[in-house]
Design an enzyme around this catalytic site. Structure first.
Site, PDB file in Angstrom:
ATOM      1  N   LYS A   1       0.818  -1.220   0.000  1.00  0.00           N
ATOM      2  CA  LYS A   1       0.000   0.000   0.000  1.00  0.00           C
ATOM      3  C   LYS A   1       0.851   1.269   0.000  1.00  0.00           C
ATOM      4  CE  LYS A   1      -4.413  -1.536   1.794  1.00  0.00           C
ATOM      5  NZ  LYS A   1      -5.455  -1.372   2.820  1.00  0.00           N
TER       6      LYS A   1
ATOM      7  N   LYS B   1     -10.666  -3.400  -4.167  1.00  0.00           N
ATOM      8  CA  LYS B   1     -11.621  -2.295  -4.171  1.00  0.00           C
ATOM      9  C   LYS B   1     -11.006  -1.025  -4.727  1.00  0.00           C
ATOM     10  CE  LYS B   1     -12.675  -3.137   0.533  1.00  0.00           C
ATOM     11  NZ  LYS B   1     -13.415  -2.921   1.745  1.00  0.00           N
TER      12      LYS B   1
ATOM     13  N   LYS C   1      -4.536  -9.422  -7.017  1.00  0.00           N
ATOM     14  CA  LYS C   1      -5.723  -9.672  -6.199  1.00  0.00           C
ATOM     15  C   LYS C   1      -6.866  -8.749  -6.642  1.00  0.00           C
ATOM     16  CE  LYS C   1      -5.958  -7.690  -2.214  1.00  0.00           C
ATOM     17  NZ  LYS C   1      -5.849  -7.159  -0.864  1.00  0.00           N
TER      18      LYS C   1
HETATM   19  P1  TYM Z   1     -10.845  -5.405   3.604  1.00  0.00           P
HETATM   20  O1  TYM Z   1     -11.917  -4.405   3.828  1.00  0.00           O
HETATM   21  O2  TYM Z   1      -9.727  -5.055   2.683  1.00  0.00           O
HETATM   22  O3  TYM Z   1     -11.477  -6.754   3.082  1.00  0.00           O
HETATM   23  C1  TYM Z   1     -12.552  -7.379   3.757  1.00  0.00           C
HETATM   24  C2  TYM Z   1     -12.409  -8.883   3.672  1.00  0.00           C
HETATM   25  O4  TYM Z   1     -12.390  -9.318   2.294  1.00  0.00           O
HETATM   26  C3  TYM Z   1     -11.246 -10.152   2.091  1.00  0.00           C
HETATM   27  N1  TYM Z   1     -10.776  -9.938   0.706  1.00  0.00           N
HETATM   28  C4  TYM Z   1     -10.659 -10.913  -0.208  1.00  0.00           C
HETATM   29  N2  TYM Z   1     -10.888 -12.234  -0.142  1.00  0.00           N
HETATM   30  C5  TYM Z   1     -10.672 -12.947  -1.276  1.00  0.00           C
HETATM   31  N3  TYM Z   1     -10.231 -12.411  -2.445  1.00  0.00           N
HETATM   32  C6  TYM Z   1      -9.972 -11.086  -2.543  1.00  0.00           C
HETATM   33  N4  TYM Z   1      -9.562 -10.556  -3.695  1.00  0.00           N
HETATM   34  C7  TYM Z   1     -10.190 -10.267  -1.389  1.00  0.00           C
HETATM   35  N5  TYM Z   1     -10.053  -8.931  -1.130  1.00  0.00           N
HETATM   36  C8  TYM Z   1     -10.419  -8.746   0.163  1.00  0.00           C
HETATM   37  C9  TYM Z   1     -10.233  -9.685   3.122  1.00  0.00           C
HETATM   38  O5  TYM Z   1      -9.278 -10.675   3.392  1.00  0.00           O
HETATM   39  C10 TYM Z   1     -11.115  -9.392   4.310  1.00  0.00           C
HETATM   40  O6  TYM Z   1     -11.389 -10.577   5.038  1.00  0.00           O
HETATM   41  N6  TYM Z   1      -7.948  -5.175   7.641  1.00  0.00           N
HETATM   42  C11 TYM Z   1      -9.192  -5.697   7.135  1.00  0.00           C
HETATM   43  C12 TYM Z   1     -10.389  -5.305   7.949  1.00  0.00           C
HETATM   44  C13 TYM Z   1     -10.274  -5.554   9.413  1.00  0.00           C
HETATM   45  C14 TYM Z   1     -10.409  -6.812  10.064  1.00  0.00           C
HETATM   46  C15 TYM Z   1     -10.282  -6.538  11.452  1.00  0.00           C
HETATM   47  C16 TYM Z   1     -10.634  -8.107   9.607  1.00  0.00           C
HETATM   48  C17 TYM Z   1     -10.065  -4.623  10.381  1.00  0.00           C
HETATM   49  N7  TYM Z   1     -10.075  -5.226  11.600  1.00  0.00           N
HETATM   50  C18 TYM Z   1     -10.352  -7.560  12.388  1.00  0.00           C
HETATM   51  C19 TYM Z   1     -10.702  -9.129  10.539  1.00  0.00           C
HETATM   52  C20 TYM Z   1     -10.572  -8.852  11.914  1.00  0.00           C
HETATM   53  C21 TYM Z   1      -9.406  -5.193   5.727  1.00  0.00           C
HETATM   54  O7  TYM Z   1      -8.923  -4.177   5.338  1.00  0.00           O
HETATM   55  O8  TYM Z   1     -10.265  -5.909   4.993  1.00  0.00           O
END
Ligand code: TYM
Length: 329
Positions: free
Chosen positions: A111, A196, A193
């Site tokens: 990032k 978003k 990957k």
């Molecule tokens: P975020 O918002 O980027 O993504 C949310 C969830 O989607 C999963 N994900 C994917 N899974 C499969 N293929 C993909 N291309 C893909 N892109 C995203 C992510 O692995 C995630 O599970 N840091 C985290 C949010 C967070 C969190 C937490 C998660 C904050 N605190 C505590 C678990 C526990 C995040 O940015 O996810």
């Protein structure tokens, strides 16, 4: 009993990678224990956000959780910034986390794009806030996609470090990663990957895309050389493997079963069927989402009640940690 916690950022759009990698599993897990699902707005501001759009996205994300099947009468839904204990615990955990550990986080390296002087300290510290989210609720299981695995590992390290220094303080959580859909790749480039933040809207399918947009994006999706509809777990056919994983994730069918159906058939036929399978799964979600967004007051109420419900647990953990560390009077 399982205690499940997970979160998602209310930024940009929620796509089928988030859905298959995380949200769909959240729905299944809400019947297996106590589930807490969080809209992580504090994580969102680690990169610049428009305040008006962010506020709107928070509600949209809540509506999407519910539209995907998260049931507020079973799982607790809340907004991260509504519970101050997250930021407070995060500060304390910061003081038990090494700079070197954070520098090794691959998501930070990605990032920051190698330009570490021009990103916020918040982006650097992002995994510690995530550790606070998880540890605050004595979580046993964290359902996430593959990209979050390293962040769960650092959470475990921090928890174990504090437990061994001060005695049992935190439950050490386990990740739940569903391998087949743990890493859904971009439609325009299967080496990246699905994300978003991609500037190319054809690289992902948003949960709110219309049927025509879905058909168009799948039609345009990159394919591999050759014409066989066959996956290659060893990586020679990354594009078709990704499309088959999406097909399987959307329908619940096994990949070999889908391959058999398309034996001797071309990409055109396969892509049509895939687009229709995605539309079939997403259309009811889209409809429910529109209904939920028409009553924002109800969404506010669900999120406020969620936050109130988990307050005692968050406060209990935070007080325990403060006591152990020697804070306060
Ligand atoms: P975020 O918002 O980027 O993504 C949310 C969830 O989607 C999963 N994900 C994917 N899974 C499969 N293929 C993909 N291309 C893909 N892109 C995203 C992510 O692995 C995630 O599970 N840091 C985290 C949010 C967070 C969190 C937490 C998660 C904050 N605190 C505590 C678990 C526990 C995040 O940015 O996810």
């Amino acid at each position: 009993m399982k205690k499940i916690f997970s979160g998602i950022q209310p930024t940009n759009v929620i796509h089928i990678g988030n859905y298959l990698g995380a949200l769909k599993n959240w729905v299944a897990l809400q019947d297996e224990g106590e589930a807490i699902y969080c809209i992580v707005d504090l994580h969102a501001i680690t990169v610049p956000q428009d305040p008006k759009i962010l506020k709107e996205k928070i509600l949209e994300t809540a509506a999407l959780f519910i539209a995907c099947g998260v049931d507020p009468s079973k799982a607790t839904l809340f907004v991260q910034s509504s519970r101050p204990e997250h930021s407070e615990l995060s500060w304390i955990l910061n003081c038990f986390t090494g700079m070197g550990e954070l520098k090794r986080m691959t998501q930070f390296k990605d990032k920051s794009g190698g330009d570490q002087d021009n990103v916020t300290a918040g982006l650097f510290d992002y995994p510690v806030l995530m550790a606070a989210d998880i540890l605050l609720y004595q979580t046993t299981h964290v359902p996430v996609g593959e990209d979050q695995k390293q962040h769960i590992e650092i959470t475990r390290d921090i928890a174990q470090r504090i437990n061994s220094k001060y005695g049992e303080t935190f439950t050490v959580p386990e990740p739940i990663i569903k391998q087949s859909t743990a890493r859904i790749m971009a439609l325009d480039d299967p080496s990246k990957k699905m994300s978003k933040s991609s500037p190319n809207a054809s690289s992902f399918i948003a949960l709110t895309d219309t049927p025509d947009q879905i058909r168009e994006k799948i039609k345009k999706a990159t394919t591999d050389s050759g014409s066989e509809i066959k996956s290659s777990p060893t990586g020679e056919k990354p594009a078709i493997t990704n499309l088959l994983r999406i097909f399987s994730g959307m329908t619940g069918r096994e990949i070999p079963d889908i391959e058999r159906e398309f034996e001797g058939k071309g990409y055109g036929e396969f892509k049509n069927a895939l687009a229709e399978a995605i539309i079939e799964e997403l259309e009811p979600i889209h409809k429910k989402f529109e209904e939920l967004m028409a009553d924002k007051e109800a969404l506010h109420q669900i999120l406020t009640q969620g936050s109130q419900k988990i307050a005692p647990l968050a406060q209990e953990t935070l007080n325990k940690v403060k006591e152990k560390v020697g804070l306060g009077i």
